[in-house]
Design an enzyme around this catalytic site. Structure first.
Site, PDB file in Angstrom:
ATOM      1  N   HIS A  17       0.838  -1.208   0.000  1.00  0.00           N
ATOM      2  CA  HIS A  17       0.000   0.000   0.000  1.00  0.00           C
ATOM      3  C   HIS A  17       0.876   1.263   0.000  1.00  0.00           C
ATOM      4  CE1 HIS A  17      -3.193  -2.577   2.231  1.00  0.00           C
ATOM      5  NE2 HIS A  17      -3.684  -2.324   1.028  1.00  0.00           N
ATOM      6  N   LYS A  41     -16.182  -7.227   5.858  1.00  0.00           N
ATOM      7  CA  LYS A  41     -14.926  -7.985   5.782  1.00  0.00           C
ATOM      8  C   LYS A  41     -14.438  -8.434   7.159  1.00  0.00           C
ATOM      9  CE  LYS A  41     -12.627  -6.843   1.474  1.00  0.00           C
ATOM     10  NZ  LYS A  41     -11.388  -6.343   0.860  1.00  0.00           N
ATOM     11  N   ARG A  90      -2.254  -5.772  -8.625  1.00  0.00           N
ATOM     12  CA  ARG A  90      -1.095  -6.633  -8.408  1.00  0.00           C
ATOM     13  C   ARG A  90      -0.954  -7.701  -9.483  1.00  0.00           C
ATOM     14  NH1 ARG A  90      -3.241  -7.376  -2.478  1.00  0.00           N
ATOM     15  NH2 ARG A  90      -4.969  -7.687  -3.875  1.00  0.00           N
ATOM     16  N   SER A 128      -3.220  -7.939   2.583  1.00  0.00           N
ATOM     17  CA  SER A 128      -3.406  -7.809   4.039  1.00  0.00           C
ATOM     18  C   SER A 128      -3.854  -9.148   4.615  1.00  0.00           C
ATOM     19  CB  SER A 128      -4.456  -6.737   4.342  1.00  0.00           C
ATOM     20  OG  SER A 128      -4.010  -5.473   3.912  1.00  0.00           O
TER      21      SER A 128
HETATM   22  O1  PNS Z   1      -8.882  -2.588   0.317  1.00  0.00           O
HETATM   23  P1  PNS Z   1     -10.136  -3.126  -0.298  1.00  0.00           P
HETATM   24  O2  PNS Z   1     -10.882  -3.994   0.701  1.00  0.00           O
HETATM   25  O3  PNS Z   1      -9.906  -3.836  -1.600  1.00  0.00           O
HETATM   26  O4  PNS Z   1     -11.051  -1.849  -0.615  1.00  0.00           O
HETATM   27  C1  PNS Z   1     -12.344  -1.992  -1.125  1.00  0.00           C
HETATM   28  C2  PNS Z   1     -13.101  -0.641  -1.101  1.00  0.00           C
HETATM   29  C3  PNS Z   1     -13.153  -0.089   0.307  1.00  0.00           C
HETATM   30  C4  PNS Z   1     -12.419   0.340  -2.015  1.00  0.00           C
HETATM   31  C5  PNS Z   1     -14.530  -0.952  -1.622  1.00  0.00           C
HETATM   32  O5  PNS Z   1     -15.093  -1.999  -0.867  1.00  0.00           O
HETATM   33  C6  PNS Z   1     -15.451   0.270  -1.539  1.00  0.00           C
HETATM   34  O6  PNS Z   1     -15.339   1.170  -2.333  1.00  0.00           O
HETATM   35  N1  PNS Z   1     -16.351   0.281  -0.522  1.00  0.00           N
HETATM   36  C7  PNS Z   1     -17.310   1.336  -0.340  1.00  0.00           C
HETATM   37  C8  PNS Z   1     -18.708   0.897  -0.782  1.00  0.00           C
HETATM   38  C9  PNS Z   1     -18.867   1.064  -2.281  1.00  0.00           C
HETATM   39  O7  PNS Z   1     -18.747   2.132  -2.822  1.00  0.00           O
HETATM   40  N2  PNS Z   1     -19.173  -0.054  -2.957  1.00  0.00           N
HETATM   41  C10 PNS Z   1     -19.381  -0.028  -4.391  1.00  0.00           C
HETATM   42  C11 PNS Z   1     -18.143  -0.382  -5.172  1.00  0.00           C
HETATM   43  S1  PNS Z   1     -17.905  -2.144  -5.146  1.00  0.00           S
END
Ligand code: PNS
Length: 162
Positions: A17, A41, A90, A128
């Protein structure tokens, strides 16, 4: 000023990150790390612990802001008036999910684009989740996360694997 939003769960922040944050400055003048609580999660660290670890890990990088965002990322982007989302890519296995999110976010906020950055090869396998798994069995994660994150993981798993 060009601003990018780097959203994620960051449970916890890894060297991968941090590599993406640093690379973002090739494109942006300021990067907002937007931390999602993401209760679905079932994060190991609560949102404030995650923010504290990010703050510590990025304290030597200028022009980084850290914010918590609740709800839809697209709505957060609109509220902030920022038009670029940064995501790390990645491997091919990331692509399908990232492609869906990028298009969904663009559908929900027509003004937003997602910029994908590739981490350094040495971090290209890091997640992670894998780090938490290694740490839960007492494995050494010191080259994969900032020292204070390694310390938090040790403390969290001292009582044995979750
Ligand atoms: O680090 P991650 O878990 O891959 O991040 C995922 C994240 C937080 C970017 C994604 O889950 C997100 O945008 N969550 C907010 C809810 C949302 O907007 N969902 C619609 C897009 S899938």
């Amino acid at each position: 000023m060009k601003i990018g939003v780097y959203p994620g769960t960051f449970d916890p922040i890894t060297n991968g990150h941090i590599d993406i944050v640093r690379r973002s400055f090739q494109i942006f003048d300021k990067v907002i790390i937007a931390v999602a609580p993401n209760p679905k999660k079932k994060p190991l660290f609560d949102i404030h612990e995650r923010v504290e670890m990010i703050r510590e890990a990025t304290r030597n990088i200028p022009n980084v802001e850290i914010e918590i965002f609740e709800g839809l990322l697209a709505e957060y982007m609109k509220r902030k008036g920022v038009h670029a989302i940064v995501r790390g890519l990645r491997a091919i296995s990331d692509f399908e999910h990232e492609f869906m999110m990028a298009l969904l976010n663009r559908k929900l906020d027509g003004g937003v684009e997602t910029v994908f950055l590739m981490p350094s090869e040495e971090y290209s396998y890091l997640t992670s989740s894998a780090i938490k798994e290694v740490a839960s069995y007492g494995g050494v994660v010191k080259d994969l996360v900032p020292p204070m994150v390694a310390q938090h993981l040790r403390e969290r798993f001292q009582k044995g694997p979750k």
